[in-house]
Write a protein that holds these residues in place. Structure first.
Motif, PDB file in Angstrom:
ATOM      1  N   VAL A  29      -3.112 -20.968  33.120  1.00 50.47           N
ATOM      2  CA  VAL A  29      -2.408 -20.419  31.953  1.00 50.47           C
ATOM      3  C   VAL A  29      -3.313 -20.424  30.723  1.00 50.47           C
ATOM      4  O   VAL A  29      -3.346 -19.457  29.958  1.00 50.47           O
ATOM      5  CB  VAL A  29      -1.114 -21.217  31.684  1.00 50.47           C
ATOM      6  N   ALA A  30      -4.081 -21.509  30.527  1.00 48.91           N
ATOM      7  CA  ALA A  30      -4.975 -21.578  29.364  1.00 48.91           C
ATOM      8  C   ALA A  30      -6.057 -20.499  29.444  1.00 48.91           C
ATOM      9  O   ALA A  30      -6.394 -19.868  28.439  1.00 48.91           O
ATOM     10  CB  ALA A  30      -5.624 -22.960  29.290  1.00 48.91           C
ATOM     11  N   ALA A  54     -12.069 -12.983  38.339  1.00 44.09           N
ATOM     12  CA  ALA A  54     -12.335 -13.210  39.757  1.00 44.09           C
ATOM     13  C   ALA A  54     -12.721 -14.653  40.049  1.00 44.09           C
ATOM     14  O   ALA A  54     -12.389 -15.191  41.115  1.00 44.09           O
ATOM     15  CB  ALA A  54     -13.440 -12.271  40.236  1.00 44.09           C
ATOM     16  N   PHE A  55     -13.420 -15.292  39.108  1.00 39.67           N
ATOM     17  CA  PHE A  55     -13.902 -16.655  39.342  1.00 39.67           C
ATOM     18  C   PHE A  55     -13.111 -17.701  38.555  1.00 39.67           C
ATOM     19  O   PHE A  55     -13.585 -18.820  38.358  1.00 39.67           O
ATOM     20  CB  PHE A  55     -15.394 -16.755  39.002  1.00 39.67           C
ATOM     21  N   SER A  56     -11.910 -17.354  38.149  1.00 38.61           N
ATOM     22  CA  SER A  56     -11.081 -18.297  37.411  1.00 38.61           C
ATOM     23  C   SER A  56     -10.437 -19.290  38.375  1.00 38.61           C
ATOM     24  O   SER A  56     -10.595 -19.215  39.589  1.00 38.61           O
ATOM     25  CB  SER A  56      -9.985 -17.539  36.647  1.00 38.61           C
ATOM     26  N   ALA A  57      -9.648 -20.208  37.800  1.00 39.33           N
ATOM     27  CA  ALA A  57      -8.979 -21.231  38.610  1.00 39.33           C
ATOM     28  C   ALA A  57      -7.901 -20.649  39.508  1.00 39.33           C
ATOM     29  O   ALA A  57      -7.371 -21.351  40.373  1.00 39.33           O
ATOM     30  CB  ALA A  57      -8.371 -22.297  37.684  1.00 39.33           C
ATOM     31  N   ASN A  58      -7.564 -19.378  39.316  1.00 41.70           N
ATOM     32  CA  ASN A  58      -6.518 -18.747  40.115  1.00 41.70           C
ATOM     33  C   ASN A  58      -7.078 -17.928  41.267  1.00 41.70           C
ATOM     34  O   ASN A  58      -6.312 -17.298  41.995  1.00 41.70           O
ATOM     35  CB  ASN A  58      -5.642 -17.849  39.220  1.00 41.70           C
ATOM     36  N   VAL A 145       6.767 -30.584  40.180  1.00 41.51           N
ATOM     37  CA  VAL A 145       7.245 -30.789  38.797  1.00 41.51           C
ATOM     38  C   VAL A 145       6.056 -30.779  37.839  1.00 41.51           C
ATOM     39  O   VAL A 145       6.111 -30.188  36.753  1.00 41.51           O
ATOM     40  CB  VAL A 145       8.021 -32.120  38.676  1.00 41.51           C
ATOM     41  N   ALA A 146       4.967 -31.427  38.250  1.00 43.09           N
ATOM     42  CA  ALA A 146       3.767 -31.466  37.413  1.00 43.09           C
ATOM     43  C   ALA A 146       3.192 -30.063  37.210  1.00 43.09           C
ATOM     44  O   ALA A 146       2.708 -29.737  36.120  1.00 43.09           O
ATOM     45  CB  ALA A 146       2.717 -32.382  38.041  1.00 43.09           C
ATOM     46  N   TRP A 147       3.242 -29.240  38.240  1.00 40.83           N
ATOM     47  CA  TRP A 147       2.749 -27.859  38.117  1.00 40.83           C
ATOM     48  C   TRP A 147       3.556 -27.089  37.075  1.00 40.83           C
ATOM     49  O   TRP A 147       2.983 -26.426  36.193  1.00 40.83           O
ATOM     50  CB  TRP A 147       2.824 -27.155  39.475  1.00 40.83           C
ATOM     51  N   ALA A 148       4.877 -27.192  37.169  1.00 34.71           N
ATOM     52  CA  ALA A 148       5.735 -26.506  36.198  1.00 34.71           C
ATOM     53  C   ALA A 148       5.499 -27.050  34.795  1.00 34.71           C
ATOM     54  O   ALA A 148       5.436 -26.292  33.815  1.00 34.71           O
ATOM     55  CB  ALA A 148       7.201 -26.674  36.596  1.00 34.71           C
ATOM     56  N   ALA A 149       5.353 -28.376  34.682  1.00 38.72           N
ATOM     57  CA  ALA A 149       5.117 -28.988  33.370  1.00 38.72           C
ATOM     58  C   ALA A 149       3.804 -28.508  32.769  1.00 38.72           C
ATOM     59  O   ALA A 149       3.727 -28.228  31.566  1.00 38.72           O
ATOM     60  CB  ALA A 149       5.103 -30.508  33.501  1.00 38.72           C
ATOM     61  N   GLY A 150       2.765 -28.399  33.595  1.00 40.21           N
ATOM     62  CA  GLY A 150       1.477 -27.924  33.093  1.00 40.21           C
ATOM     63  C   GLY A 150       1.574 -26.528  32.516  1.00 40.21           C
ATOM     64  O   GLY A 150       1.024 -26.238  31.448  1.00 40.21           O
ATOM     65  N   ALA A 151       2.283 -25.654  33.216  1.00 33.57           N
ATOM     66  CA  ALA A 151       2.438 -24.277  32.732  1.00 33.57           C
ATOM     67  C   ALA A 151       3.241 -24.232  31.431  1.00 33.57           C
ATOM     68  O   ALA A 151       2.867 -23.536  30.473  1.00 33.57           O
ATOM     69  CB  ALA A 151       3.118 -23.423  33.805  1.00 33.57           C
ATOM     70  N   VAL A 152       4.340 -24.985  31.384  1.00 32.65           N
ATOM     71  CA  VAL A 152       5.200 -24.965  30.191  1.00 32.65           C
ATOM     72  C   VAL A 152       4.475 -25.542  28.982  1.00 32.65           C
ATOM     73  O   VAL A 152       4.503 -24.962  27.887  1.00 32.65           O
ATOM     74  CB  VAL A 152       6.508 -25.743  30.463  1.00 32.65           C
ATOM     75  N   VAL A 153       3.832 -26.698  29.161  1.00 34.44           N
ATOM     76  CA  VAL A 153       3.150 -27.344  28.031  1.00 34.44           C
ATOM     77  C   VAL A 153       2.032 -26.466  27.492  1.00 34.44           C
ATOM     78  O   VAL A 153       1.877 -26.305  26.265  1.00 34.44           O
ATOM     79  CB  VAL A 153       2.593 -28.718  28.455  1.00 34.44           C
ATOM     80  N   VAL A 154       1.253 -25.851  28.384  1.00 30.20           N
ATOM     81  CA  VAL A 154       0.149 -25.007  27.920  1.00 30.20           C
ATOM     82  C   VAL A 154       0.673 -23.746  27.238  1.00 30.20           C
ATOM     83  O   VAL A 154       0.123 -23.314  26.213  1.00 30.20           O
ATOM     84  CB  VAL A 154      -0.785 -24.647  29.099  1.00 30.20           C
ATOM     85  N   LEU A 155       1.733 -23.159  27.766  1.00 27.62           N
ATOM     86  CA  LEU A 155       2.336 -21.998  27.099  1.00 27.62           C
ATOM     87  C   LEU A 155       2.843 -22.374  25.711  1.00 27.62           C
ATOM     88  O   LEU A 155       2.629 -21.640  24.736  1.00 27.62           O
ATOM     89  CB  LEU A 155       3.487 -21.444  27.946  1.00 27.62           C
ATOM     90  N   LEU A 156       3.510 -23.526  25.627  1.00 29.67           N
ATOM     91  CA  LEU A 156       4.046 -23.970  24.337  1.00 29.67           C
ATOM     92  C   LEU A 156       2.923 -24.275  23.356  1.00 29.67           C
ATOM     93  O   LEU A 156       2.977 -23.865  22.185  1.00 29.67           O
ATOM     94  CB  LEU A 156       4.918 -25.215  24.550  1.00 29.67           C
ATOM     95  N   LEU A 157       1.893 -24.982  23.820  1.00 34.33           N
ATOM     96  CA  LEU A 157       0.751 -25.276  22.952  1.00 34.33           C
ATOM     97  C   LEU A 157       0.073 -23.990  22.485  1.00 34.33           C
ATOM     98  O   LEU A 157      -0.335 -23.881  21.323  1.00 34.33           O
ATOM     99  CB  LEU A 157      -0.261 -26.148  23.692  1.00 34.33           C
ATOM    100  N   SER A 158      -0.036 -23.022  23.387  1.00 33.23           N
ATOM    101  CA  SER A 158      -0.683 -21.756  23.042  1.00 33.23           C
ATOM    102  C   SER A 158       0.078 -21.030  21.938  1.00 33.23           C
ATOM    103  O   SER A 158      -0.520 -20.409  21.061  1.00 33.23           O
ATOM    104  CB  SER A 158      -0.787 -20.860  24.280  1.00 33.23           C
ATOM    105  N   VAL A 172      -6.187 -26.247  23.357  1.00 30.50           N
ATOM    106  CA  VAL A 172      -5.419 -26.298  24.607  1.00 30.50           C
ATOM    107  C   VAL A 172      -6.294 -26.830  25.739  1.00 30.50           C
ATOM    108  O   VAL A 172      -5.889 -27.703  26.509  1.00 30.50           O
ATOM    109  CB  VAL A 172      -4.857 -24.904  24.958  1.00 30.50           C
ATOM    110  N   PHE A 173      -7.524 -26.308  25.854  1.00 31.73           N
ATOM    111  CA  PHE A 173      -8.444 -26.789  26.887  1.00 31.73           C
ATOM    112  C   PHE A 173      -8.810 -28.256  26.655  1.00 31.73           C
ATOM    113  O   PHE A 173      -8.982 -29.018  27.615  1.00 31.73           O
ATOM    114  CB  PHE A 173      -9.706 -25.927  26.916  1.00 31.73           C
ATOM    115  N   ALA A 174      -8.956 -28.657  25.393  1.00 33.37           N
ATOM    116  CA  ALA A 174      -9.298 -30.044  25.081  1.00 33.37           C
ATOM    117  C   ALA A 174      -8.209 -31.004  25.549  1.00 33.37           C
ATOM    118  O   ALA A 174      -8.505 -32.116  26.029  1.00 33.37           O
ATOM    119  CB  ALA A 174      -9.536 -30.202  23.582  1.00 33.37           C
ATOM    120  N   HIS A 175      -6.968 -30.593  25.434  1.00 30.27           N
ATOM    121  CA  HIS A 175      -5.874 -31.453  25.905  1.00 30.27           C
ATOM    122  C   HIS A 175      -5.953 -31.619  27.433  1.00 30.27           C
ATOM    123  O   HIS A 175      -5.650 -32.692  27.958  1.00 30.27           O
ATOM    124  CB  HIS A 175      -4.529 -30.877  25.437  1.00 30.27           C
TER     125      HIS A 175
END
Length: 431
Positions: A29-30, A54-58, A145-158, A172-175
């Motif tokens: 997400v970041a 192409a070479f991202s984490a996804n 749950v951690a996966w969903a939390a990671g997406a939500v927190v990064v979206l909110l921080l963004s 966001v990346f620093a966090h």
């Protein structure tokens, strides 16, 4: 008392391993949220943007990392991979934070992806191996749950730091860097997987284990089943993860900000689906939970075939797909992928399958925009409806009966009792 202490120890191990999912989702997400800022800052060309995607984490780098991480986790141990991967991840984050040209940014994205792919395979394996057999779904659900939390927190921080431009994205990346270093500290204090340490066949298997072993019919049929459930479903999940804000705007006529809020709500429902459905019920009623929640994806993608569209339809989609993400194919795949392979091949099998899934998403993503533009979102929804329906049917027809059984019991039912050390296996305490 001993039982309570054991459960507490399992919980610490589970949480430390599950943070891999937070980092995985957060990195994806970041990276996506900050892409336009890097394009503006570095004046990136279309080909350079394509390389970053192409070479991202996804995509490709995570696929390569999973292939390497799975093999090494079976060779040298789960802890060595899932602990040191955090240091590799920290290096990638630093390249992004202090990058001032395209090669540094591309290297950072690639290293992040490799570390995330390696971490996921080792972490999912160690969670399942450390979990009590009666509560395996509950422990594995923590990762979702951690996966969903990671997406939500990064979206909110963004959103909160959006006005700061590229600096905001670096915050966001620093966090994520801080989370990675905390995770590294936690994992250093935890022991190796008991199943990996105690496997009687491990010393011989360490020398012989390879990905070619997984081509044996007894393993390959399980890979085909899991890819039928998870890879096919991921063709829809990949579209949901990257293209949904665009689809929200095109179908519902909502603003970009509203589209981001809808996407955040989807991930919130994902977390609720895991916590309220999968974790409390999947250990006893796994097939029922899978069937109901897999059907939610069928309902969700069917909505885009209705003759009327708008915000109410999008809200129903967000709810249905969120529940599916939380308690459907993803969560059940995590369990089955650990249960259906013996200890000496467990991480390698997950690495191979994660590789196949991420590579497939990368290739499929090349065609998604063309299909939506040339034929419309309705055609795309119809294709994805076929995918999630096929995934649901495969899961319901071929799902194994593994609930409540130890990994050793499942292994013996599938592959027979070990040639040597049988008596030791019977008397050893089951994890």
């Amino acid at each position: 008392m001993n039982s309570a202490k054991a459960e507490s120890a399992f919980s610490k191990r589970t949480i430390a391993a599950a943070l891999a999912n937070y980092i995985d989702a957060g990195s994806i997400v970041a990276g996506s949220a900050g892409l336009s800022m890097w394009v503006s800052y570095l004046k990136l060309s279309d080909s350079q943007i394509g390389l970053l995607g192409a070479f991202s984490a996804n995509a490709i780098s995570a696929a390569i990392g999973a292939l390497l991480g799975g093999y090494l986790a079976d060779k040298v141990g789960r802890k060595a991979v899932y602990t040191n991967s955090m240091l590799v991840y920290a290096l990638g984050i630093c390249l992004v934070l202090f990058g001032f040209n395209f090669p540094m940014l591309l290297c950072g994205y690639t290293i992040i992806g490799i570390s995330v792919g390696a971490d996921i395979t080792a972490s999912w394996t160690i969670i399942a191996e450390n979990a009590p057999e009666k509560n395996r779904a509950r422990h594995c659900g923590v990762a979702q749950v951690a996966w969903a939390a990671g997406a939500v927190v990064v979206l909110l921080l963004s959103v909160l730091v959006g006005d700061l431009g590229l600096l905001g994205n670096k915050i966001v990346f620093a966090h994520l860097l801080v989370i990675a270093l905390i995770t590294y500290t936690l994992r250093k204090r935890l022991p190796e997987s008991d199943a990996w340490k105690n496997s009687e066949d491990r010393p011989a298997a360490v020398k012989k284990t390879s990905y070619f072993d997984l081509l044996q019919p007894k393993f390959f049929k399980n890979i085909l089943f899991l890819m039928g459930v998870f890879l096919i479903w991921n063709l829809a999940a990949g579209v949901m993860g990257f293209f949904m804000p665009y689809i929200y705007q095109q179908v519902g006529g909502v603003s970009a900000n509203t589209a981001n809020i809808l996407q955040m709500a989807l991930f919130i429902f994902t977390g609720l689906g895991v916590a309220c459905i999968f974790m409390p019920f999947a250990d006893q009623y796994r097939k029922t939970v899978f069937g109901i929640c897999a059907f939610m994806a069928v309902v969700g993608w069917s909505l885009f075939l209705l003759p009327f569209q708008g915000l109410p339809v999008l809200l129903l989609f967000v709810f249905a797909i969120g529940i599916n993400n939380g308690a459907g194919q993803q969560a059940n795949y995590q369990l089955w992928a650990s249960e259906l392979f013996p200890t000496e091949h467990r991480a390698s099998a997950q690495g191979l399958m994660f590789f196949l899934v991420r590579i497939s998403i990368g290739i499929w993503s090349l065609f998604v925009p063309v299909i939506m533009i040339q034929f419309g979102i309705g055609v795309m929804a119809g294709i994805l409806l076929i995918c999630v329906t096929a995934s649901m049917v495969i899961g319901l027809v071929f799902a194994p009966n593994t609930s409540g059984k130890s990994l050793e019991q499942i292994q013996e039912e599938l592959y027979g009792a070990p040639q040597d050390g049988s008596e030791k296996r019977k008397t050893r305490t089951i994890i």
